[in-house]
Design an enzyme around this catalytic site. Structure first.
Site, mmCIF file in Angstrom:
data_model
loop_
_atom_site.group_PDB
_atom_site.id
_atom_site.type_symbol
_atom_site.label_atom_id
_atom_site.label_comp_id
_atom_site.label_asym_id
_atom_site.label_seq_id
_atom_site.Cartn_x
_atom_site.Cartn_y
_atom_site.Cartn_z
ATOM 1 N N SER A 224 2.632 -8.704 -7.069
ATOM 2 C CA SER A 224 2.464 -7.443 -6.932
ATOM 3 C C SER A 224 2.559 -6.996 -5.835
ATOM 4 C CB SER A 224 1.497 -7.071 -7.525
ATOM 5 O OG SER A 224 1.246 -7.184 -8.800
ATOM 6 N N ASP B 165 2.777 3.626 -8.241
ATOM 7 C CA ASP B 165 1.630 2.715 -7.858
ATOM 8 C C ASP B 165 2.794 2.066 -6.541
ATOM 9 O OD1 ASP B 165 0.305 -0.200 -8.417
ATOM 10 O OD2 ASP B 165 1.791 -0.848 -9.313
ATOM 11 N N HIS C 67 -1.695 -1.126 -6.393
ATOM 12 C CA HIS C 67 -3.337 -1.541 -7.355
ATOM 13 C C HIS C 67 -3.152 -2.644 -5.897
ATOM 14 C CE1 HIS C 67 0.396 -3.725 -9.086
ATOM 15 N NE2 HIS C 67 -0.544 -4.793 -8.419
#
Length: 438
Positions: A292, A213, A182
């Protein structure tokens, strides 16, 4: 006198022996007349014939020097004397002030040096051997951070889907970097990597697994410092951890916490969009937007997870922030997928060969199998449609996404135990998971 009278003094002296006072003579009351002075002027107070009511003027004869016109007494200007006196006072005051200032400065310097060299007032205790925590040994949190930071990067991406900012970490010396899908999944195949020292390098997207992911990018640089991998299957709740990354654009940030839970299963995404499944490591280390793709490391500095998701009561992503609930993809799963992406350009997806229903089974726990692939792993293990899977490798299941997330965690070929209920009977089976043929 012209009237023929010859007046005499009581002592028999003729009046002609006392001439009148000379011009300019000073008169002194009660003065005794001297020779040649007039008794009418100088001895009037002793005149026995004088009328007492007559005013008296006593004249003192001026000195001979004054009579012949001696030089007047010199007069000094009083203002001149005063000015000279004030100048002397000012000069003395100035010299005194300079001497006093010099003396004060010398004494102050000597006093300061004396206090600095051996003053009686000391702050704190005497210096001693620093405690072990202050020595920052390699196994300390500071030692771990120092060792890991050169391997952590910031990832910036811009594409048709918008812009992305996240983190990543170096996994090979020749430039492969692991991050989240992402972070780079904004419709572009390029990115910019910012290293710990502030230098930048362009990067290309090698491949990604949107459902898990995970993504891998590559920079054209060699001699990088890769991370050391740990074993995410060997961690335990309560283990200390550090989270690295670029939260809210603050590069090279390190936060500390513990492992709060293991195999926390959930899914993200809506129908018709990208759906991601996680069987994550939960931590209370502070993680925010921008973390992230960064590494979650154990107390020894080994990477055990990839920071990916936070849970927050905020209504939207822009206002979301850390509340002590963060989740990382286990590194055993992430490393396997990254290796497949580097080797083949794509990652294999692990499946069990069954479709589970969209609702829980009767509130008694477990997930119901709605259909089954006759040639798949579940059918080979003896499972049937309608069976309720209660546990997978000992982990209870409550939602269909729990089964999918846990299956994705394992590598194809892994053997897992399955507890299920068929009717009222509980049974168990061993299932060899397989790779998706897609």
């Amino acid at each position: 006198m012209t009237d023929g009278w010859n007046w005499r003094q009581p002592d028999g002296t003729s009046a002609s022996a006392y001439p009148p006072p000379a011009a300019g003579a000073r008169v002194t009351p009660g003065a005794v007349p001297g020779p040649g002075s007039s008794p009418w002027w100088s001895d009037a107070l002793h005149d026995p014939w004088r009328n007492p009511a007559t005013p008296v003027a006593v004249v003192v004869q001026a000195s001979p020097e004054a009579a012949v016109g001696a030089a007047p007494e010199p007069v000094t200007d009083p203002d001149t004397a005063r000015r000279r006196g004030l100048g002397s006072v000012f000069l003395v005051s100035l010299v005194t002030a300079l001497l006093a200032g010099a003396l004060g400065g010398s004494l102050g310097y000597a006093f300061a040096v004396g206090r600095g060299a051996g003053g009686t007032t000391a702050l704190g205790s005497a210096p001693g051997e620093p405690p072990p925590a202050a020595r920052r040994p390699p196994e300390s949190l500071a030692g771990v951070a120092e060792r890991l930071l050169p391997s952590v990067v910031t990832v910036r991406v811009s594409g048709n889907g918008g812009t992305g900012l996240g983190s990543g970490f170096v996994v090979t010396r020749d430039g492969y970097v692991m991050t989240n899908d992402h972070v780079v999944g904004v419709g572009t195949d390029s990115a910019t990597v910012v290293f710990n020292d502030g230098s930048t390098a362009p990067a290309e997207v090698v491949g990604k697994d949107p459902e898990a992911d995970i993504a891998v990018i590559k920079v054209s640089r060699t001699g990088l410092q890769p991370v050391e991998f740990g074993d995410s299957d060997g961690v335990a709740v309560g283990d200390p951890v550090l989270a690295f990354g670029t939260p809210l654009s603050l590069a090279n940030t390190v936060t500390a916490g513990i492992i709060s839970a293991l195999d926390r299963t959930f899914r993200q995404g809506e129908a018709g969009g990208q759906v991601r499944y996680y069987a994550a490591i939960q931590t209370d280390a502070a993680v925010n937007r921008g973390n992230s793709g960064g590494p979650l490391v154990d107390g020894g500095g080994r990477v055990i997870g990839v920071n990916s998701v936070i849970q927050t009561p905020a209504a939207d992503e822009e206002t979301a922030g850390n509340v002590g609930l963060a989740f990382a993809i286990p590194i055993n799963q992430a490393k396997r997928l990254a290796q497949e992406i580097i080797d083949t350009g794509r990652a294999r997806r692990t499946v069990i060969g069954a479709t589970v229903g969209g609702a829980r089974s009767g509130g008694s726990g477990g997930v119901r199998i709605s259909s089954i692939d006759p040639a798949g792993p579940a059918a080979e293990a003896g499972l049937r449609a309608g069976d309720v899977v209660l546990k997978l490798d000992g982990r209870p299941l409550e939602d269909p996404s729990d089964l999918i997330a846990l299956v994705r965690k394992y590598a194809p070929g892994s053997v897992v135990s399955v507890e299920f209920r068929r009717g009222s009977e509980r049974q168990a089976a061993s299932v060899t998971l397989a790779a998706d043929v897609k």
